[in-house]
Design a protein around this motif. Structure first.
Motif, PDB file in Angstrom:
ATOM      1  N   UNK A 336       0.830  -1.189   0.000  1.00 45.04           N
ATOM      2  CA  UNK A 336       0.000   0.000   0.000  1.00 45.04           C
ATOM      3  C   UNK A 336       0.871   1.247   0.000  1.00 45.04           C
ATOM      4  N   UNK A 337       0.416   2.245  -0.735  1.00 41.64           N
ATOM      5  CA  UNK A 337       1.042   3.562  -0.674  1.00 41.64           C
ATOM      6  C   UNK A 337       0.818   4.108   0.737  1.00 41.64           C
ATOM      7  N   UNK A 338       1.877   4.454   1.478  1.00 41.91           N
ATOM      8  CA  UNK A 338       1.683   4.876   2.865  1.00 41.91           C
ATOM      9  C   UNK A 338       0.934   6.195   3.004  1.00 41.91           C
ATOM     10  N   UNK A 339       0.845   6.941   1.923  1.00 43.07           N
ATOM     11  CA  UNK A 339       0.151   8.230   1.995  1.00 43.07           C
ATOM     12  C   UNK A 339      -1.329   8.088   1.669  1.00 43.07           C
ATOM     13  N   UNK A 340      -1.655   7.368   0.581  1.00 44.94           N
ATOM     14  CA  UNK A 340      -3.039   7.272   0.128  1.00 44.94           C
ATOM     15  C   UNK A 340      -3.720   5.962   0.520  1.00 44.94           C
ATOM     16  N   UNK A 341      -2.937   4.944   0.852  1.00 42.46           N
ATOM     17  CA  UNK A 341      -3.505   3.633   1.127  1.00 42.46           C
ATOM     18  C   UNK A 341      -3.864   2.852  -0.115  1.00 42.46           C
ATOM     19  N   UNK A 342      -3.516   3.381  -1.291  1.00 44.92           N
ATOM     20  CA  UNK A 342      -3.819   2.692  -2.538  1.00 44.92           C
ATOM     21  C   UNK A 342      -2.912   1.479  -2.705  1.00 44.92           C
ATOM     22  N   UNK A 343      -3.442   0.435  -3.352  1.00 52.46           N
ATOM     23  CA  UNK A 343      -2.660  -0.765  -3.627  1.00 52.46           C
ATOM     24  C   UNK A 343      -1.750  -0.508  -4.827  1.00 52.46           C
ATOM     25  N   UNK A 344      -0.481  -0.808  -4.673  1.00 51.42           N
ATOM     26  CA  UNK A 344       0.459  -0.734  -5.794  1.00 51.42           C
ATOM     27  C   UNK A 344       0.292  -2.037  -6.566  1.00 51.42           C
ATOM     28  N   UNK A 345      -0.554  -1.996  -7.553  1.00 52.09           N
ATOM     29  CA  UNK A 345      -1.045  -3.217  -8.180  1.00 52.09           C
ATOM     30  C   UNK A 345       0.065  -4.057  -8.799  1.00 52.09           C
ATOM     31  N   UNK A 346       1.063  -3.423  -9.406  1.00 49.28           N
ATOM     32  CA  UNK A 346       2.100  -4.194 -10.072  1.00 49.28           C
ATOM     33  C   UNK A 346       3.010  -4.933  -9.097  1.00 49.28           C
ATOM     34  N   UNK A 347       2.875  -4.649  -7.805  1.00 49.69           N
ATOM     35  CA  UNK A 347       3.681  -5.332  -6.797  1.00 49.69           C
ATOM     36  C   UNK A 347       2.899  -6.409  -6.051  1.00 49.69           C
ATOM     37  N   UNK A 348       1.662  -6.637  -6.453  1.00 48.61           N
ATOM     38  CA  UNK A 348       0.833  -7.652  -5.796  1.00 48.61           C
ATOM     39  C   UNK A 348       1.295  -9.053  -6.189  1.00 48.61           C
ATOM     40  N   UNK A 349       1.398  -9.935  -5.200  1.00 47.18           N
ATOM     41  CA  UNK A 349       1.725 -11.338  -5.470  1.00 47.18           C
ATOM     42  C   UNK A 349       0.715 -12.241  -4.769  1.00 47.18           C
ATOM     43  N   UNK A 350       0.597 -13.470  -5.247  1.00 50.02           N
ATOM     44  CA  UNK A 350      -0.318 -14.429  -4.619  1.00 50.02           C
ATOM     45  C   UNK A 350       0.253 -15.830  -4.735  1.00 50.02           C
ATOM     46  N   UNK A 351      -0.027 -16.643  -3.730  1.00 49.48           N
ATOM     47  CA  UNK A 351       0.450 -18.024  -3.676  1.00 49.48           C
ATOM     48  C   UNK A 351      -0.582 -18.879  -2.956  1.00 49.48           C
ATOM     49  N   UNK A 352      -0.806 -20.061  -3.441  1.00 47.38           N
ATOM     50  CA  UNK A 352      -1.602 -21.052  -2.724  1.00 47.38           C
ATOM     51  C   UNK A 352      -0.669 -22.025  -2.025  1.00 47.38           C
ATOM     52  N   UNK A 353      -0.811 -22.148  -0.705  1.00 46.16           N
ATOM     53  CA  UNK A 353       0.018 -23.042   0.088  1.00 46.16           C
ATOM     54  C   UNK A 353      -0.767 -24.292   0.445  1.00 46.16           C
ATOM     55  N   UNK A 354      -0.191 -25.456   0.147  1.00 42.27           N
ATOM     56  CA  UNK A 354      -0.839 -26.716   0.520  1.00 42.27           C
ATOM     57  C   UNK A 354      -0.760 -26.919   2.028  1.00 42.27           C
ATOM     58  N   UNK A 355      -1.869 -27.359   2.615  1.00 37.85           N
ATOM     59  CA  UNK A 355      -1.909 -27.676   4.043  1.00 37.85           C
ATOM     60  C   UNK A 355      -1.367 -29.089   4.237  1.00 37.85           C
ATOM     61  N   UNK A 356      -0.052 -29.221   4.048  1.00 38.12           N
ATOM     62  CA  UNK A 356       0.589 -30.527   4.086  1.00 38.12           C
ATOM     63  C   UNK A 356       0.688 -31.061   5.514  1.00 38.12           C
ATOM     64  N   UNK A 357       0.956 -32.351   5.606  1.00 39.47           N
ATOM     65  CA  UNK A 357       1.032 -33.011   6.905  1.00 39.47           C
ATOM     66  C   UNK A 357       2.482 -33.333   7.296  1.00 39.47           C
ATOM     67  N   UNK A 358       3.431 -32.601   6.690  1.00 40.54           N
ATOM     68  CA  UNK A 358       4.839 -32.818   7.006  1.00 40.54           C
ATOM     69  C   UNK A 358       5.365 -31.782   7.990  1.00 40.54           C
ATOM     70  N   UNK A 359       4.456 -31.171   8.754  1.00 40.03           N
ATOM     71  CA  UNK A 359       4.835 -30.191   9.771  1.00 40.03           C
ATOM     72  C   UNK A 359       4.323 -30.690  11.121  1.00 40.03           C
ATOM     73  N   UNK A 360       4.892 -30.186  12.226  1.00 40.66           N
ATOM     74  CA  UNK A 360       4.371 -30.590  13.534  1.00 40.66           C
ATOM     75  C   UNK A 360       2.903 -30.207  13.680  1.00 40.66           C
ATOM     76  N   UNK A 361       2.120 -31.089  14.248  1.00 40.38           N
ATOM     77  CA  UNK A 361       0.702 -30.813  14.416  1.00 40.38           C
ATOM     78  C   UNK A 361       0.498 -29.890  15.605  1.00 40.38           C
ATOM     79  N   UNK A 362      -0.418 -28.943  15.469  1.00 40.05           N
ATOM     80  CA  UNK A 362      -0.693 -28.009  16.545  1.00 40.05           C
ATOM     81  C   UNK A 362      -1.512 -28.723  17.627  1.00 40.05           C
ATOM     82  N   UNK A 363      -1.016 -28.788  18.858  1.00 37.49           N
ATOM     83  CA  UNK A 363      -1.711 -29.586  19.885  1.00 37.49           C
ATOM     84  C   UNK A 363      -3.078 -29.038  20.260  1.00 37.49           C
ATOM     85  N   UNK A 364      -3.239 -27.714  20.291  1.00 37.22           N
ATOM     86  CA  UNK A 364      -4.529 -27.142  20.691  1.00 37.22           C
ATOM     87  C   UNK A 364      -5.613 -27.487  19.685  1.00 37.22           C
TER      88      UNK A 364
END
Length: 597
Positions: A336-364
């Protein structure tokens, strides 16, 4: 508006060139992003969709295996793993916003569905969900249930029996810590939205400054007439018109970062972190929605994609969907532009992360899931009623079965418990032309394998699993001629010259005779149809109770098209449980409601 986007080239902030290429009717592009842009305000958007109450790690049949780049398959699912991935993604990101695109609950795991979806809310509270759009399944009960019970924790109707269960912390259900929104589902009488249309989140811009980001929430437009969410008192507005209207209003208010969060999506290939050959309503929305909207986050289709789609000005913006059942987390990074709050569109990125089971499981979170699994086993084993004989789906030559007749009697009873739903008769499709069957099990006199079972005992879980697929019982008006056509429609001509027998089960106050020696459409004499002992009158209207899925043609039955004055009664699962509580001893009825001439 014309949804076709012309081929064009755009420049990033550094002058790097990215070229959009046409695919079908929409052009797609991937912008080049700057890694070093510290003068901007970083905002992280994290999204899940269509969890449907799948708290435990899913099985392959529930969608646990998804496909990534190069056809590589990944095993995913489970809120215990989801919590770990979320914590890692959020780490060091003060401006992180976590939200859902709807259908959080009204799922299929018994332990969740039979506990009024409260387990899902407990898990989402623990995950730190901040808000959600209204999915169609959020309205499977009613607007009041969503607001009063799911949001606010009000008992609805009987605390401890039907809802307000004790959660994993030992407390009664207290509602969601997050809010729901929709801009296009409105009350039919007033035209007012059932919930607020958007929310504004404020992010830290440093030096004590805050910048707004608005989320416009949209719901799939067929929600008021869907088979599970059927709500006669609601109607849907155009998602595109609402999005553009609200974007303009927010822009005038000085909100320059706007995101669409919509429970409607599309399909774009198999790679969960890319997109090919896209189709579906969200891509048409993306091609036409206001350029003031910086990103579009979707759901409903249970699909997985991550794409950059040009807006009407040709500037790319992310359009993502995170699958279902906790398989993915969509991440969108805005600057975001710190003055106007507008999105700097050309700098936007996106990623889909798989909820894999190769990480420690959250106990709660895993404790919450395990607690409700154990509670589900207890609820399943709760004695509910007694039967003196078998209720099975096995039909006789007329298509009657003891289980079918029981279901029709339930629908008739349920409708007549509601002052506005009073019915003259009820019917249930017991062998649909196509699609799903509401008769999903038998109720046997002999005890089953559960230690709590005994001869003649119907356990809660046995009843829940024997009938219903989350559909409401509707009472509708049909002219006598159309009701007669429904009796005739049980014999369905096929393309190969044969015919399919797709019988209905009718309530106990109905009997009829049929003659299969006559042509299809002439097999049931109206005078041979008795309703409360009186012949079917072609010149009057009847109030008929049936499941919404059948009435709207979801099971291939088209004869009810054009029904009028619909009234929603109870949902099949909860209503059937109530019926057995009200009729604690049941005897199979004789199979004599339909007889050949």
């Amino acid at each position: 508006m014309n949804s076709r986007i012309r081929r064009r080239t755009f420049l990033t902030a550094t002058g790097a060139v990215a070229t959009a290429t046409a695919v079908g009717d929409i052009a797609y592009a991937t912008p080049a992003a700057l890694d070093n842009a510290s003068e901007y305000v970083d905002v992280q958007l994290l999204n899940i969709t269509d969890l449907h109450g799948y708290l435990q790690p899913t099985t392959p049949s529930q969608g646990s295996v998804i496909t990534g780049a190069g056809g590589v398959q990944v095993t995913v699912g489970g809120v215990g793993y989801l919590a770990t991935h979320l914590k890692r993604l959020r780490e060091g990101r003060p401006n992180s916003i976590f939200f859902s695109s709807g259908d959080n609950f009204s799922g299929w795991p018994f332990e969740v569905d039979a506990h009024a979806n409260e387990p899902t809310v407990e898990a989402l509270n623990a995950l730190g969900l901040q808000f959600s759009t209204v999915g169609n399944h959020e309205l499977d009960q009613s607007v009041e249930f969503l607001i009063d019970h799911m949001e606010r924790g009000k008992p609805y109707p009987v605390s401890g029996r039907d809802d307000n269960f004790v959660d994993s912390t030992g407390h009664r259900f207290r509602g969601a810590n997050f809010r729901f929104y929709t801009a296009n589902i409105v009350h039919a009488d007033s035209g007012r939205t059932i919930l607020p249309p958007y929310n504004i989140e404020w992010v830290d811009a440093g030096l004590g400054r805050k910048l707004p980001i608005a989320f416009i929430h949209l719901t799939v437009v067929d929600t008021p007439t869907g088979s599970t969410s059927y709500q006669p008192g609601l109607r849907a507005l155009s998602d595109l018109e609402q999005a553009n209207k609200l974007a303009a209003q927010l822009k005038k208010r000085g909100v320059n970062a706007i995101v669409i969060n919509i429970h409607d999506g599309g399909v774009a290939g198999n790679d969960y972190n890319a997109g090919t050959n896209p189709s579906g309503p969200v891509f048409q929305l993306a091609a036409n929605a206001s350029p003031d909207i910086a990103a579009i986050v979707t759901g409903h289709w249970h699909c997985r994609f991550n794409m950059m789609v040009p807006d009407p000005n040709g500037v790319p913006r992310p359009v993502v969907e995170a699958g279902n059942h906790g398989s993915l987390i969509s991440e969108i990074n805005l600057k975001l532009d710190p003055r106007t709050g507008a999105v700097i569109r050309e700098l936007t990125t996106s990623t889909n992360h798989a909820n894999t089971r190769d990480v420690p499981i959250d106990p709660e979170l895993q404790y919450i899931a395990d607690y409700w699994s154990a509670q589900g086993k207890k609820r399943y084993a709760t004695p509910l009623a007694r039967i003196t004989g078998d209720f099975t789906r096995t039909p006789n030559a007329s298509g009657e079965s003891t289980m079918g007749n029981l279901a029709a009697d339930f629908a008739y009873w349920d409708a007549n418990q509601h002052p506005d739903g009073q019915a003259d008769l009820a019917l249930i499709s017991v062998k649909p032309v196509s699609g799903s069957n509401a008769l999903t099990g038998d109720l046997r006199y002999a005890k089953g394998t559960d230690p709590a079972d005994s001869d003649g005992t119907v356990l809660f879980g046995e009843a829940w699993n024997a009938f219903g697929y989350g559909n409401p019982v509707l009472t509708v008006t049909l002219p006598g001629t159309q009701l007669h056509a429904a009796f005739e429609a049980q014999w369905v001509p096929q393309a190969d010259g044969t015919e399919k027998f797709a019988p209905f089960a009718f309530s106990h106050n109905v009997s009829y005779r049929y003659d299969t020696s006559k042509p299809v459409g002439q097999r049931v004499d109206p005078a041979a149809v008795l309703i409360d002992g009186k012949p079917l009158d072609l010149n009057r209207d009847y109030r008929v109770a049936a499941l919404a899925y059948t009435l709207i043609g979801g099971d291939g039955t088209k004869v009810f098209t054009g029904f009028t004055n619909p009234v929603r009664n109870d949902r099949d699962h909860e209503g059937f449980i109530a019926y057995l509580r009200a009729n604690p001893v049941l005897t199979p009825a004789p199979l004599d409601r339909a007889q050949p001439v």
